[in-house]
Design an enzyme around this catalytic site. Structure first.
Site, PDB file in Angstrom:
ATOM      1  N   ASP A  33       0.832  -1.210   0.000  1.00 34.41           N
ATOM      2  CA  ASP A  33       0.000   0.000   0.000  1.00 34.41           C
ATOM      3  C   ASP A  33       0.865   1.258   0.000  1.00 34.41           C
ATOM      4  O   ASP A  33       0.733   2.139   0.854  1.00 34.41           O
ATOM      5  CB  ASP A  33      -0.971  -0.007   1.188  1.00 34.41           C
ATOM      6  CG  ASP A  33      -2.240  -0.795   0.880  1.00 34.41           C
ATOM      7  OD1 ASP A  33      -2.249  -1.543  -0.117  1.00 34.41           O
ATOM      8  OD2 ASP A  33      -3.213  -0.687   1.646  1.00 34.41           O
ATOM      9  N   HIS A  47      -3.573  -2.319  -2.586  1.00 34.05           N
ATOM     10  CA  HIS A  47      -3.662  -1.139  -3.451  1.00 34.05           C
ATOM     11  C   HIS A  47      -2.656  -1.169  -4.595  1.00 34.05           C
ATOM     12  O   HIS A  47      -2.692  -0.278  -5.448  1.00 34.05           O
ATOM     13  CB  HIS A  47      -3.496   0.144  -2.630  1.00 34.05           C
ATOM     14  CG  HIS A  47      -4.753   0.584  -1.977  1.00 34.05           C
ATOM     15  ND1 HIS A  47      -5.568   1.568  -2.483  1.00 34.05           N
ATOM     16  CD2 HIS A  47      -5.371   0.141  -0.845  1.00 34.05           C
ATOM     17  CE1 HIS A  47      -6.608   1.734  -1.694  1.00 34.05           C
ATOM     18  NE2 HIS A  47      -6.515   0.885  -0.688  1.00 34.05           N
ATOM     19  N   HIS A  67       0.688  -8.380   3.866  1.00 31.68           N
ATOM     20  CA  HIS A  67      -0.015  -7.098   3.937  1.00 31.68           C
ATOM     21  C   HIS A  67      -1.321  -7.181   4.711  1.00 31.68           C
ATOM     22  O   HIS A  67      -1.582  -6.363   5.595  1.00 31.68           O
ATOM     23  CB  HIS A  67      -0.306  -6.561   2.536  1.00 31.68           C
ATOM     24  CG  HIS A  67      -1.057  -5.262   2.578  1.00 31.68           C
ATOM     25  ND1 HIS A  67      -0.465  -4.081   2.946  1.00 31.68           N
ATOM     26  CD2 HIS A  67      -2.367  -4.975   2.355  1.00 31.68           C
ATOM     27  CE1 HIS A  67      -1.365  -3.118   2.929  1.00 31.68           C
ATOM     28  NE2 HIS A  67      -2.533  -3.625   2.576  1.00 31.68           N
ATOM     29  N   HIS A  72      -2.471  -2.868   6.536  1.00 29.51           N
ATOM     30  CA  HIS A  72      -3.828  -2.914   5.985  1.00 29.51           C
ATOM     31  C   HIS A  72      -4.883  -2.172   6.797  1.00 29.51           C
ATOM     32  O   HIS A  72      -5.932  -1.830   6.256  1.00 29.51           O
ATOM     33  CB  HIS A  72      -4.236  -4.380   5.825  1.00 29.51           C
ATOM     34  CG  HIS A  72      -5.420  -4.620   4.934  1.00 29.51           C
ATOM     35  ND1 HIS A  72      -5.596  -3.971   3.733  1.00 29.51           N
ATOM     36  CD2 HIS A  72      -6.484  -5.457   5.064  1.00 29.51           C
ATOM     37  CE1 HIS A  72      -6.714  -4.393   3.171  1.00 29.51           C
ATOM     38  NE2 HIS A  72      -7.274  -5.296   3.955  1.00 29.51           N
ATOM     39  N   ASP A  88     -12.153   4.983 -20.396  1.00 28.24           N
ATOM     40  CA  ASP A  88     -11.078   5.830 -20.930  1.00 28.24           C
ATOM     41  C   ASP A  88      -9.771   5.037 -20.928  1.00 28.24           C
ATOM     42  O   ASP A  88      -8.896   5.240 -20.095  1.00 28.24           O
ATOM     43  CB  ASP A  88     -10.969   7.097 -20.066  1.00 28.24           C
ATOM     44  CG  ASP A  88      -9.829   8.004 -20.506  1.00 28.24           C
ATOM     45  OD1 ASP A  88      -9.416   7.903 -21.673  1.00 28.24           O
ATOM     46  OD2 ASP A  88      -9.351   8.794 -19.669  1.00 28.24           O
ATOM     47  N   ASP A 131      -7.099   5.020 -22.728  1.00 24.20           N
ATOM     48  CA  ASP A 131      -5.808   5.694 -22.895  1.00 24.20           C
ATOM     49  C   ASP A 131      -5.553   6.730 -21.808  1.00 24.20           C
ATOM     50  O   ASP A 131      -4.556   7.449 -21.841  1.00 24.20           O
ATOM     51  CB  ASP A 131      -5.699   6.342 -24.271  1.00 24.20           C
ATOM     52  CG  ASP A 131      -6.766   7.424 -24.486  1.00 24.20           C
ATOM     53  OD1 ASP A 131      -7.612   7.623 -23.579  1.00 24.20           O
ATOM     54  OD2 ASP A 131      -6.751   8.066 -25.550  1.00 24.20           O
ATOM     55  N   ASP A 148     -22.136  17.051 -25.283  1.00 25.26           N
ATOM     56  CA  ASP A 148     -20.819  17.492 -25.765  1.00 25.26           C
ATOM     57  C   ASP A 148     -20.851  19.017 -25.866  1.00 25.26           C
ATOM     58  O   ASP A 148     -20.952  19.593 -26.947  1.00 25.26           O
ATOM     59  CB  ASP A 148     -20.515  16.848 -27.119  1.00 25.26           C
ATOM     60  CG  ASP A 148     -19.148  17.230 -27.648  1.00 25.26           C
ATOM     61  OD1 ASP A 148     -18.285  17.617 -26.828  1.00 25.26           O
ATOM     62  OD2 ASP A 148     -18.940  17.168 -28.880  1.00 25.26           O
ATOM     63  N   ASN A 163     -18.674  21.476 -25.502  1.00 24.52           N
ATOM     64  CA  ASN A 163     -17.668  22.244 -26.259  1.00 24.52           C
ATOM     65  C   ASN A 163     -17.528  21.763 -27.701  1.00 24.52           C
ATOM     66  O   ASN A 163     -16.659  22.237 -28.436  1.00 24.52           O
ATOM     67  CB  ASN A 163     -16.306  22.192 -25.567  1.00 24.52           C
ATOM     68  CG  ASN A 163     -15.830  20.764 -25.337  1.00 24.52           C
ATOM     69  OD1 ASN A 163     -16.441  19.808 -25.822  1.00 24.52           O
ATOM     70  ND2 ASN A 163     -14.741  20.628 -24.587  1.00 24.52           N
TER      71      ASN A 163
END
Length: 709
Positions: free
Chosen positions: A210, A243, A294, A468, A645, A647, A685, A687
């Protein structure tokens, strides 16, 4: 005679004065004890609020991934485009082959401009490089992306040669320092090094997972730890935490941090971190007597299995690929680390290749191309049947060599291996006997003192060290001092909420603790000020949680208000709130901080909820019902957005949005036609850039919630 009487009066006066002073001292002592008891009660309540909300969020994270698994089971792509989208959305970086990953993250092609004033790295690393990094990060400088990728490349090469369980001895070092969760709090790491000294041949460290998320400097912590790992590979040891998982990073901040700091090369850096995380060792064993993991253990934890599994398979512990029953034998073969392809694999799989007419052998070039293509198709078919990740290394690693060496040993299913890893990363100790599912976190298990005793006896261990869980003093013993929790992130919930700590072990394996507060402000606060500050933060978070469940609370309150008076008893209020939030909090004790006014012991719940709404109302003047929905779902929506998303650009395309909405619409009880989805995507959308950012994504959610059913 007169003088004797005077002395007697004076004596009585003195005695009475002493008696009054004694009574006053007793009253002051009683008042102080009550005051301290009240402070302790407030502190414990505050602590329970923070932990309950934290674990509830972890539950939501696991529920979200269970939701994705459900969607994948139920959703049938209607076109090749939808199949490609689902593949991109849910298949992580594990699909990269070794050569492809190195080519994709080619650090040598990245130039360092002359204007760059930060630290420079050259390999092999030297102690001076580590010192330069520490000084640079203290001055808020940033390491260039080329050096980050180069460091990750070298770290990955080193980690691949390490066993699943690192073995450390106090014979080679005077003492070993064990640190717990750091969670992106770089000041805590600096303070540890200041108090205890930098890693060196005489100063060994074990960092127990973590390292990332929640804090704002996770990347700097990893860079420092990886640098010291490469400089002192025998003295610095890193364990994986829950994590160190890219699916968890999507929710808790590390993904966002990397993309904000490295806007150009952030995607490559994230991909490399994701791959490095899955190669981190799972545990450390000191002198064969002290096991460091952990999370914890379960009644099925098997160190022999943990030592032999291929840990890099579990890129995300939250997600396990499902296999068909018919693939049982190939699955065992893959787990044993035998050949992924080749002549010995084909007969076991009972393949039925598609018939294709071979070209004439006269045209050698055409025939050679056909032959290579046919062989590759068979290999790909093998891989699909056994569900082998293409990212597995081409060269032998430590774990694969162990698997080959012990090929005659009992075999385990992937499900069994996954549970082993899940349990040691996510589990918590409990005071009761036995072992049960950890429903509070949503993953791992709760293990009791009997489970600990059996485990220690089986492997001839003295005690366990785990992390943890945040502890007020930075550490805590349980299970008759056989389990030690160490937590190194001070002020984790709020300034003054907890100390950080690390533990030092010498050859006698007797733990010595060092506690600290990394924030200077915390040292200036009195106990009362510290508790009040933390309490205020906790109740603010709790009110947000209550507001986010307004609709469910109203329904629960109405079940107790059968005459529709708009009022319920405070006892019914507490019961109803717990039935909705399920946080396990002492609501009757918390009531004075949450419910300010009552009338004859009755609560007007609608006005109380209106007061909560007024506190949370934003400047956008969003309708209360919509704001409630956003508050309740924002973390899940943000995680979903980041998964779509791929990328990590902060934008999703129209096509990705449309495909995602098809995927989610049936589950959300929203009926939208293709034309309706197209109209929606164009309307949000704002913009007109042809992409959708997160704020526009939230707007879509709000607009659809407004649609009439």
């Amino acid at each position: 005679m007169g003088s004797g009487s005077s002395v007697n009066v004076q004596y009585k006066y003195s005695l009475q004065k002493s008696e009054n002073a004694f009574k006053a001292a007793v009253l002051i002592q009683q008042w102080y004890r009550r005051h301290v008891a009240r402070l302790e009660m407030r502190r414990r309540c505050t602590w329970r609020i923070f932990q309950s909300i934290e674990y509830s969020c972890e539950q939501d994270q696991i529920k979200l991934h269970n939701f994705f698994s459900y969607l994948m089971d139920q959703f049938t792509p209607s076109s090749s485009k939808e199949r490609d989208f689902i593949s991109r959305m849910f298949v992580s970086g594990e699909s990269y082959k070794e050569a492809e990953l190195e080519k994709y993250c080619d650090y040598e092609s990245i130039e360092v401009p002359d204007s760059y004033t930060g630290p420079h790295l050259s390999f092999p690393l030297l102690p001076d490089h580590a010192t330069a990094l520490l000084e640079a990060f203290q001055q808020k400088q940033q390491l260039h992306a080329r050096y980050v990728l180069n460091l990750l490349h070298e770290t990955r090469k080193h980690l691949k040669q390490l066993p699943n369980i690192s073995h450390v001895s106090t014979c080679y070092s005077e003492e070993i320092t064990v640190c717990g969760d750091l969670h992106g709090q770089l000041d805590d790491l600096f303070l540890i090094f200041y108090k205890n000294g930098l890693p060196s041949p005489s100063k060994s460290y074990v960092f127990n997972g973590d390292f990332v998320d929640r804090g704002k400097q996770s990347l700097e912590i990893l860079v420092i730890l990886f640098t010291f790992l490469l400089i002192y590979p025998k003295e610095v040891h890193l364990n994986r935490g829950n994590h160190e998982d890219h699916m968890v990073n999507l929710r808790y901040g590390f993904t966002k941090e990397v993309m904000q700091k490295y806007k150009v090369h952030g995607k490559k850096i994230l991909r490399m971190f994701q791959n490095v995380f899955c190669w981190l060792p799972l545990a450390t064993l000191i002198d064969q007597k002290v096991l460091i993991i952990h999370g914890g253990i379960s009644d099925t934890t098997d160190l022999d299995m943990l030592e032999k599994i291929q840990r890099n398979r579990f890129v995300s512990v939250l997600r396990l690929k499902k296999r068909k029953e018919s693939s049982g034998k190939p699955q065992i073969q893959a787990i044993n680390g035998e050949s992924e392809s080749g002549t010995d694999a084909a007969p076991r799989l009972s393949l039925q290749p598609q018939t294709a007419q071979a070209p004439s052998t006269a045209n050698r070039r055409e025939f050679s191309r056909w032959l290579r293509q046919t062989v590759q198709e068979q290999i790909d078919t093998c891989r699909r049947l056994v569900d082998i990740s293409e990212s597995e290394p081409e060269e032998l690693t430590y774990s694969s060599m162990v698997s080959l060496k012990d090929a005659d040993e009992p075999c385990w299913t992937l499900q069994e291996e996954w549970k082993q890893v899940l349990d040691i990363l996510w589990s918590d100790p409990m005071p009761q006997e036995g072992c049960r599912e950890n429903k509070v976190r949503g993953g791992g298990c709760y293990f009791g003192p009997d489970v600990t005793e059996t485990f220690l006896e089986k492997y001839s261990l003295q005690f366990l060290i785990r992390s943890h869980e945040c502890k007020q003093e930075g550490y805590e013993f349980c299970h008759s001092r056989k389990v030690l929790t160490i937590f190194s992130a001070s002020n984790y919930y709020e300034i003054g909420s907890n100390r950080g700590a690390y533990v030092k072990l010498g050859p006698d394996l007797i733990p010595h603790f060092v506690q600290y507060q990394a924030n200077k402000t915390a040292h200036l606060l009195t106990m009362t000020q510290r508790i009040s500050r933390v309490e205020e933060s906790a109740f603010r978070a709790l009110r947000e949680k209550l507001f986010a469940h307004t609709s469910a609370l109203i329904s629960a309150f109405k079940s107790y208000d059968r005459d529709n008076t708009g009022k319920i008893t405070l006892s019914n209020w507490a019961t109803a709130v717990e039935s909705v939030l399920r946080l396990g909090l002492p609501w009757r004790m918390l009531r004075p901080q949450l419910v300010r006014s009552t009338e004859d012991g009755m609560l007007e719940y609608k006005s109380w909820l209106d007061d909560l709404a007024m506190e949370q109302r934003s400047q956008e003047h969003i309708q209360s019902s919509l704001l409630e929905v956003i508050y309740r779902n924002r973390s899940n929506l943000e995680t979903i957005f980041r998964i779509i998303d791929r990328d990590h650009s902060g934008l999703i395309s129209f096509e990705e949005f449309q495909q995602t909405w098809k995927l989610f619409s049936s589950h959300m009880n929203i009926e939208l036609t293709d034309d309706g989805i197209n109209d929606l995507v164009r309307s949000i959308d704002f913009n007109k850039d042809g992409n959708i950012d997160f704020n526009e994504f939230l707007e879509a959610f709000r607009l659809v919630r407004q649609c009439p059913s």
